[in-house]
Design an enzyme around this catalytic site. Sequence first.
Site: not given
Ligand code: DGL
Length: 277
Positions: A7-8, A70, A152, A183, A185
């Site tokens: 993940d990012s 991600c 977050e 996404c 989140h």
């Molecule tokens: N993990 C990213 C996504 O699911 C969200 C957070 C980011 O922008 O890195 O697209």
Amino acid sequence: VKIGVFDSGIGGLTVLSALMKIAPGHDYLYLGDTARVPYGTRSATTVVRYSLSVASQLALEDVNCIVVACNTASTYALAALETACAPLGIDVIGVIKPGVTAALNAYTQGAIVVLGTEGTIRGKAYQHALMAARPNLDVTGIACPLFVPLAEEGWTDGEIPAAVAERYLRPILTQSGVVILGCTHYPLLIPVLNQVLPNATLIDSATATAHVVAQRFGKQERPGSISFQVTDHIDRFCRVGTRFLGLEPTQVTWVDLVAPSGTFAEVLSTYMEQSSS
Ligand code: DGL
């Protein structure tokens, strides 16, 4: 099976949480690129470059499979990751195909709306996959970038997230049909989204992806190991991550990402040549 979860940053812990419930017993290594988050606002080229270096690091850890938690990385980098991983026998599972399959299974009438980061919506991987499966479908994408910092910050209920959601989702407030949470989140905002979109069916890609992993690798009776690598400091990852994972991450180490090597470097140079020509 040793499964790398990429993940990012922190958000992919919603995917790990689903994996631990739905596909338990495997050894999970989560790598959150917290030094370079967010990916959602970056260009396709940058997301591909970052994704190849993260996956190269996971390959050094001898994972059998990489789950690309991600959505932005799944949108732009899945093909590059598959090409680099195939010769190494590493499976790659992104979140888009599972999310699309679950959405089509839940769909009866109306539109399908995809919510995601700017990058995920602009890259249209969800939209194209939906339309490839059902060409006459009414598909729209809505970028909801403020949902990421709200999740977050822990502002997931009450007036503020409801007002933000109402503003983004104004065109679809009374709509029925399926809404894909594209996404990492967004699962934290499910109660607010249910309130703001009372007629819609919400599909969460995290859960859908965990079912695909369970189908492919089964569930194990043994208690699998869970460990974490992050590219920025550990404190915030543990503090904020606790809400995303439902428990406090332990066994967290810092890693420095080096330039991609082997097949990852080869795919990167081909990609850079193509994108500059
Ligand atoms: N993990 C990213 C996504 O699911 C969200 C957070 C980011 O922008 O890195 O697209």
